[in-house]
Write an enzyme that holds these catalytic residues in place. Structure first.
Site, PDB file in Angstrom:
ATOM      1  N   SER A 157      13.022  -0.403  47.022  1.00 27.90           N
ATOM      2  CA  SER A 157      12.373  -1.645  46.669  1.00 27.90           C
ATOM      3  C   SER A 157      12.707  -1.725  45.181  1.00 27.90           C
ATOM      4  CB  SER A 157      10.890  -1.845  46.986  1.00 27.90           C
ATOM      5  OG  SER A 157      10.364  -3.124  46.901  1.00 27.90           O
ATOM      6  N   ASP A 249      13.030  -8.276  56.153  1.00 24.62           N
ATOM      7  CA  ASP A 249      12.410  -8.166  54.925  1.00 24.62           C
ATOM      8  C   ASP A 249      12.800  -9.412  53.867  1.00 24.62           C
ATOM      9  OD1 ASP A 249      11.973  -7.341  52.444  1.00 24.62           O
ATOM     10  OD2 ASP A 249      13.250  -5.618  52.320  1.00 24.62           O
ATOM     11  N   HIS A 279       9.867  -4.362  55.434  1.00 21.13           N
ATOM     12  CA  HIS A 279      10.053  -3.721  54.098  1.00 21.13           C
ATOM     13  C   HIS A 279       9.155  -2.584  54.062  1.00 21.13           C
ATOM     14  CE1 HIS A 279      10.871  -4.152  49.872  1.00 21.13           C
ATOM     15  NE2 HIS A 279       9.807  -3.849  49.687  1.00 21.13           N
TER      16      HIS A 279
END
Length: 310
Positions: A157, A249, A279
């Site tokens: 991320s 995501d 995610h």
């Protein structure tokens, strides 16, 4: 519109996180959001398990923690890991189960980097820590206890963004040892661009559009700076690259775009999209048993990229 495929274990977790009254990071403030991420580890992530080495490392540009399946190790590559959390939350503890499992699966020392967080330290403090940490590890300081012959950069991320930016920084001004590969996990690879996945999955799929906007307000980036938006510059000359995304995501398409840009620039690129999951799935392996197979598949691809370089 056809409903997207959702894995059964993912559907069960989303049923919990989407219950009326459930809070998101944007709803609870800074300390609340950080506390939620720590609580998520206890509730939803796998146990750390036994490992030969888990110890904090002093002396670097920021706090770090070493994970190794071997108590002693000769010279060889080291994997540098940057945790996710929107540049605002997350730390060494929230990602300890994942780092320990990566160390077991890949049989390399893993160094987790605890870079400075916003809003206390807004952009570019965190990414400067990330780059400095990789350089420091590449110099094989005595505090590391292992001699690094090359670096594998990895992160999820926001940490995926730092992975990419650090790879670019070390391409242009090399460290003492080469970067052998990068592994960008559901990365914020093109955060200045609005992609369709944000509209498709920005609500009810764990990471929300509102939380992303709150992270951005805390981070206070310069959108014209490539250290925030790495697709603003050419990706040519990067090491072999593994990009992993989640099918559900909101930033999935940023990862797709980043992988495509690497391939177009002539970078050896493997793109792996994990369908039906969300995610952060690699930090949810207790709640999402299917994520363990995803992680093992990632490591298998990464090992192939390293086969002739390590």
């Amino acid at each position: 519109m056809t409903a997207p495929f959702v894995r059964p274990d993912v559907a069960a977790l989303l049923e919990i996180t989407n219950r009326p009254g459930a809070k998101r990071a944007a709803d609870v403030g800074l300390e609340g959001a950080r506390g939620m991420m720590h609580a998520s580890r206890k509730l939803f992530d796998a146990e750390v398990g036994a490992l030969a080495v888990i110890r904090d490392i002093a002396g670097g540009p920021c706090p770090m923690r070493l994970y190794d399946a071997r108590a002693e190790r000769g010279p060889g590559p080291a994997l540098v890991f940057y945790h996710g959390g929107g540049f605002v939350i997350g730390d060494l503890d929230t990602h300890e189960p994942l780092c320990a499992e990566i160390a077991r699966l890949i049989d390399l020392p893993v160094v987790s980097v605890d870079y400075a967080l916003a809003p206390e330290a807004p952009f570019p403090a965190g990414v400067e820590d990330a780059i400095a940490a990789a350089r420091w590890i590449g110099g094989s300081p005595a505090e590391l206890g292992r001699s690094a012959t090359g670096l594998v950069l990895a992160g999820d991320s926001a940490g995926g963004n730092f992975t990419i930016v650090t790879a670019l920084a070390l391409r242009d001004a090399p460290a003492a040892v080469p970067v052998l590969a990068q592994w960008a996990i559901y990365p914020a690879g093109h955060p200045t661009r609005h992609y369709p996945s944000l509209d498709l999955f920005g609500e009810n799929y764990l990471l929300s559009r509102e939380s992303m906007a709150w992270f951005d307000r805390c981070y206070r980036p310069d959108p014209k700076d490539w250290r925030y938006d790495p697709l603003a510059i050419d990706q040519a000359g990067l090491p072999p690259t593994l990009v992993v995304t989640a099918g559900l995501d909101p930033i999935r398409d940023q990862g797709r775009a980043y992988a495509a840009a690497c391939a177009a620039a002539g970078v050896e690129t493997v793109y792996l999209e994990c369908p039906g999951t969300i995610h952060g799935f690699l930090n949810l392996r207790k709640a999402l048993p299917s994520a363990q197979a995803d992680l093992e598949r990632c490591i298998a691809h990464l090992k192939l990229l390293l086969e002739h370089r390590a």
